[in-house]
Design a protein around this motif. Structure first.
Motif, PDB file in Angstrom:
ATOM      1  N   TYR A 261     -57.708  23.727 -29.037  1.00  0.00           N
ATOM      2  CA  TYR A 261     -57.313  25.223 -28.724  1.00  0.00           C
ATOM      3  C   TYR A 261     -56.494  25.811 -28.942  1.00  0.00           C
ATOM      4  O   TYR A 261     -55.227  24.924 -29.185  1.00  0.00           O
ATOM      5  CB  TYR A 261     -57.918  26.133 -27.875  1.00  0.00           C
ATOM      6  CG  TYR A 261     -57.021  25.423 -26.357  1.00  0.00           C
ATOM      7  CD1 TYR A 261     -56.156  25.928 -26.076  1.00  0.00           C
ATOM      8  CD2 TYR A 261     -57.600  24.726 -25.454  1.00  0.00           C
ATOM      9  CE1 TYR A 261     -55.616  25.142 -24.926  1.00  0.00           C
ATOM     10  CE2 TYR A 261     -57.109  24.029 -24.486  1.00  0.00           C
ATOM     11  CZ  TYR A 261     -55.897  24.537 -23.823  1.00  0.00           C
ATOM     12  OH  TYR A 261     -55.832  23.689 -22.639  1.00  0.00           O
ATOM     13  N   LEU A 262     -55.271  26.568 -30.175  1.00  0.00           N
ATOM     14  CA  LEU A 262     -54.448  27.515 -30.228  1.00  0.00           C
ATOM     15  C   LEU A 262     -54.313  28.239 -29.825  1.00  0.00           C
ATOM     16  O   LEU A 262     -54.798  28.674 -28.797  1.00  0.00           O
ATOM     17  CB  LEU A 262     -54.523  28.094 -31.891  1.00  0.00           C
ATOM     18  CG  LEU A 262     -55.024  26.530 -32.485  1.00  0.00           C
ATOM     19  CD1 LEU A 262     -55.134  27.713 -34.066  1.00  0.00           C
ATOM     20  CD2 LEU A 262     -54.113  26.044 -32.694  1.00  0.00           C
ATOM     21  N   ILE A 263     -52.630  28.712 -28.934  1.00  0.00           N
ATOM     22  CA  ILE A 263     -52.309  29.367 -28.487  1.00  0.00           C
ATOM     23  C   ILE A 263     -51.040  30.101 -29.104  1.00  0.00           C
ATOM     24  O   ILE A 263     -50.371  29.976 -29.672  1.00  0.00           O
ATOM     25  CB  ILE A 263     -51.551  29.266 -26.894  1.00  0.00           C
ATOM     26  CG1 ILE A 263     -52.401  28.519 -26.576  1.00  0.00           C
ATOM     27  CG2 ILE A 263     -50.837  30.299 -26.551  1.00  0.00           C
ATOM     28  CD1 ILE A 263     -51.811  27.649 -24.530  1.00  0.00           C
ATOM     29  N   LYS A 264     -51.640  31.567 -29.059  1.00  0.00           N
ATOM     30  CA  LYS A 264     -50.468  32.783 -29.928  1.00  0.00           C
ATOM     31  C   LYS A 264     -50.063  33.636 -28.893  1.00  0.00           C
ATOM     32  O   LYS A 264     -51.076  33.615 -28.202  1.00  0.00           O
ATOM     33  CB  LYS A 264     -51.817  33.436 -31.310  1.00  0.00           C
ATOM     34  CG  LYS A 264     -52.530  32.490 -32.348  1.00  0.00           C
ATOM     35  CD  LYS A 264     -51.253  31.543 -33.241  1.00  0.00           C
ATOM     36  CE  LYS A 264     -51.803  30.858 -33.906  1.00  0.00           C
ATOM     37  NZ  LYS A 264     -50.847  30.744 -34.733  1.00  0.00           N
ATOM     38  N   LYS A 265     -49.052  34.254 -29.839  1.00  0.00           N
ATOM     39  CA  LYS A 265     -48.803  36.338 -28.713  1.00  0.00           C
ATOM     40  C   LYS A 265     -49.973  36.886 -29.970  1.00  0.00           C
ATOM     41  O   LYS A 265     -49.631  36.916 -30.755  1.00  0.00           O
ATOM     42  CB  LYS A 265     -46.993  35.713 -28.711  1.00  0.00           C
ATOM     43  CG  LYS A 265     -46.841  34.965 -28.302  1.00  0.00           C
ATOM     44  CD  LYS A 265     -46.858  34.724 -26.179  1.00  0.00           C
ATOM     45  CE  LYS A 265     -46.246  33.646 -26.224  1.00  0.00           C
ATOM     46  NZ  LYS A 265     -46.893  34.315 -24.666  1.00  0.00           N
ATOM     47  N   LEU A 266     -49.864  38.584 -29.717  1.00  0.00           N
ATOM     48  CA  LEU A 266     -50.287  39.561 -29.730  1.00  0.00           C
ATOM     49  C   LEU A 266     -49.027  39.817 -31.067  1.00  0.00           C
ATOM     50  O   LEU A 266     -49.698  40.089 -31.544  1.00  0.00           O
ATOM     51  CB  LEU A 266     -50.143  40.433 -28.998  1.00  0.00           C
ATOM     52  CG  LEU A 266     -50.414  41.855 -29.513  1.00  0.00           C
ATOM     53  CD1 LEU A 266     -52.651  41.369 -29.634  1.00  0.00           C
ATOM     54  CD2 LEU A 266     -50.859  43.145 -28.367  1.00  0.00           C
ATOM     55  N   ASP A 267     -48.586  39.667 -30.781  1.00  0.00           N
ATOM     56  CA  ASP A 267     -46.800  39.725 -32.328  1.00  0.00           C
ATOM     57  C   ASP A 267     -47.151  39.039 -33.229  1.00  0.00           C
ATOM     58  O   ASP A 267     -47.480  39.447 -34.010  1.00  0.00           O
ATOM     59  CB  ASP A 267     -45.782  39.724 -31.887  1.00  0.00           C
ATOM     60  CG  ASP A 267     -45.030  41.214 -31.224  1.00  0.00           C
ATOM     61  OD1 ASP A 267     -46.045  42.293 -30.751  1.00  0.00           O
ATOM     62  OD2 ASP A 267     -43.890  41.037 -30.893  1.00  0.00           O
ATOM     63  N   GLU A 268     -47.911  37.948 -33.113  1.00  0.00           N
ATOM     64  CA  GLU A 268     -48.622  36.811 -34.059  1.00  0.00           C
ATOM     65  C   GLU A 268     -49.492  37.244 -34.844  1.00  0.00           C
ATOM     66  O   GLU A 268     -50.074  36.808 -35.960  1.00  0.00           O
ATOM     67  CB  GLU A 268     -48.329  35.568 -33.765  1.00  0.00           C
ATOM     68  CG  GLU A 268     -46.976  34.554 -32.599  1.00  0.00           C
ATOM     69  CD  GLU A 268     -47.580  33.257 -32.213  1.00  0.00           C
ATOM     70  OE1 GLU A 268     -47.354  32.193 -33.452  1.00  0.00           O
ATOM     71  OE2 GLU A 268     -47.385  33.331 -31.479  1.00  0.00           O
ATOM     72  N   ILE A 269     -50.744  37.662 -33.746  1.00  0.00           N
ATOM     73  CA  ILE A 269     -52.388  38.340 -35.037  1.00  0.00           C
ATOM     74  C   ILE A 269     -52.359  40.333 -34.943  1.00  0.00           C
ATOM     75  O   ILE A 269     -52.556  40.095 -35.525  1.00  0.00           O
ATOM     76  CB  ILE A 269     -53.283  37.682 -33.373  1.00  0.00           C
ATOM     77  CG1 ILE A 269     -53.292  38.477 -32.410  1.00  0.00           C
ATOM     78  CG2 ILE A 269     -52.853  36.171 -33.404  1.00  0.00           C
ATOM     79  CD1 ILE A 269     -54.735  38.387 -32.011  1.00  0.00           C
ATOM     80  N   LEU A 270     -51.218  40.642 -34.240  1.00  0.00           N
ATOM     81  CA  LEU A 270     -50.967  41.822 -34.643  1.00  0.00           C
ATOM     82  C   LEU A 270     -50.102  42.623 -34.639  1.00  0.00           C
ATOM     83  O   LEU A 270     -49.133  42.623 -33.411  1.00  0.00           O
ATOM     84  CB  LEU A 270     -52.335  42.789 -34.325  1.00  0.00           C
ATOM     85  CG  LEU A 270     -51.965  44.118 -33.799  1.00  0.00           C
ATOM     86  CD1 LEU A 270     -52.852  44.562 -35.442  1.00  0.00           C
ATOM     87  CD2 LEU A 270     -52.814  44.441 -32.557  1.00  0.00           C
ATOM     88  N   PRO A 271     -49.144  42.217 -35.956  1.00  0.00           N
ATOM     89  CA  PRO A 271     -47.297  42.274 -35.900  1.00  0.00           C
ATOM     90  C   PRO A 271     -47.473  43.710 -36.508  1.00  0.00           C
ATOM     91  O   PRO A 271     -48.477  44.318 -36.944  1.00  0.00           O
ATOM     92  CB  PRO A 271     -46.674  41.691 -36.881  1.00  0.00           C
ATOM     93  CG  PRO A 271     -48.091  41.319 -38.231  1.00  0.00           C
ATOM     94  CD  PRO A 271     -49.285  41.492 -37.009  1.00  0.00           C
ATOM     95  N   GLY A 272     -46.205  44.636 -35.491  1.00  0.00           N
ATOM     96  CA  GLY A 272     -46.424  46.185 -35.528  1.00  0.00           C
ATOM     97  C   GLY A 272     -47.482  46.566 -35.142  1.00  0.00           C
ATOM     98  O   GLY A 272     -47.872  48.089 -36.160  1.00  0.00           O
ATOM     99  N   ALA A 273     -47.436  47.049 -33.705  1.00  0.00           N
ATOM    100  CA  ALA A 273     -49.209  46.913 -33.235  1.00  0.00           C
ATOM    101  C   ALA A 273     -49.022  48.901 -33.293  1.00  0.00           C
ATOM    102  O   ALA A 273     -47.711  48.783 -32.839  1.00  0.00           O
ATOM    103  CB  ALA A 273     -49.168  46.215 -31.991  1.00  0.00           C
TER     104      ALA A 273
ATOM    105  N   THR B 229     -48.661  38.435 -23.246  1.00  0.00           N
ATOM    106  CA  THR B 229     -49.952  37.696 -23.159  1.00  0.00           C
ATOM    107  C   THR B 229     -50.466  36.318 -24.615  1.00  0.00           C
ATOM    108  O   THR B 229     -50.284  36.644 -25.706  1.00  0.00           O
ATOM    109  CB  THR B 229     -51.075  39.060 -23.749  1.00  0.00           C
ATOM    110  OG1 THR B 229     -50.145  40.490 -22.884  1.00  0.00           O
ATOM    111  CG2 THR B 229     -52.546  38.430 -23.430  1.00  0.00           C
ATOM    112  N   ASP B 230     -51.144  35.535 -24.204  1.00  0.00           N
ATOM    113  CA  ASP B 230     -51.213  34.876 -24.818  1.00  0.00           C
ATOM    114  C   ASP B 230     -52.528  34.661 -25.040  1.00  0.00           C
ATOM    115  O   ASP B 230     -53.687  35.673 -24.421  1.00  0.00           O
ATOM    116  CB  ASP B 230     -51.126  33.448 -23.888  1.00  0.00           C
ATOM    117  CG  ASP B 230     -49.756  32.745 -23.718  1.00  0.00           C
ATOM    118  OD1 ASP B 230     -48.746  32.739 -24.533  1.00  0.00           O
ATOM    119  OD2 ASP B 230     -50.277  32.310 -22.892  1.00  0.00           O
ATOM    120  N   ILE B 231     -53.474  34.624 -26.697  1.00  0.00           N
ATOM    121  CA  ILE B 231     -54.491  34.594 -26.862  1.00  0.00           C
ATOM    122  C   ILE B 231     -54.478  32.909 -27.360  1.00  0.00           C
ATOM    123  O   ILE B 231     -54.006  32.328 -28.166  1.00  0.00           O
ATOM    124  CB  ILE B 231     -54.409  35.581 -28.392  1.00  0.00           C
ATOM    125  CG1 ILE B 231     -53.439  36.812 -27.901  1.00  0.00           C
ATOM    126  CG2 ILE B 231     -55.639  35.949 -28.424  1.00  0.00           C
ATOM    127  CD1 ILE B 231     -53.950  37.755 -27.089  1.00  0.00           C
TER     128      ILE B 231
END
Length: 132
Positions: free
Chosen positions: A112-124, A101-103
């Motif tokens: 704009y920046l494109i991040k992945k979920l693991d980049e903004i919420l590691p260890g969810a 999923t792209d954030i």
């Protein structure tokens, strides 16, 4: 992937925000796996705990229409910087997304920046943690 429309929609929804207390408007647009886009804005309340963020509003809008798989989410807050989702929103995003999923953190249509979920919420903490 071209996220031009998703970015534009997030900016449009930002203008619909109800933020009389913080004056911090946020807009979000989600692209679901059926390629439909749903939007949301932050909606504040005098009882601050009753406030809802734009990201959750957009996701809940999509889920209430039967869509449960998030492909991408674009969000815009303060247009002078790239606004990240709050912790609660990151958790809700994780419920309906996966590692692909792209954030999209929007400053404006061209920045704009494109991040992945693991980049903004590691260890969810996810539903997989409940299956153990």
């Amino acid at each position: 992937m071209d996220y031009t429309e998703l970015v534009k929609k997030s900016l449009e929804f930002r203008e619909k925000a109800y933020a009389p207390y913080s004056n911090f408007k946020v807009g979000a647009a989600v692209l679901m796996d059926d390629n439909k886009i749903y939007g949301g804005c932050n909606i504040e309340n005098a009882s601050y705990g009753a406030t809802n963020c734009a990201e959750r509003t957009a996701i809940f809008n999509a889920v209430s229409k039967g869509n449960r798989k998030l492909k991408a989410i674009a969000l815009v807050g303060d247009v002078s910087t790239h606004t990240y989702p709050c912790g609660i929103c990151r958790q809700v995003i994780s419920e309906f997304s996966d590692k692909d999923t792209d954030i999209i953190l929007v400053k404006n249509e061209n920045d704009y920046l494109i991040k992945k979920l693991d980049e903004i919420l590691p260890g969810a903490f996810t539903k997989n943690d409940l299956e153990k």
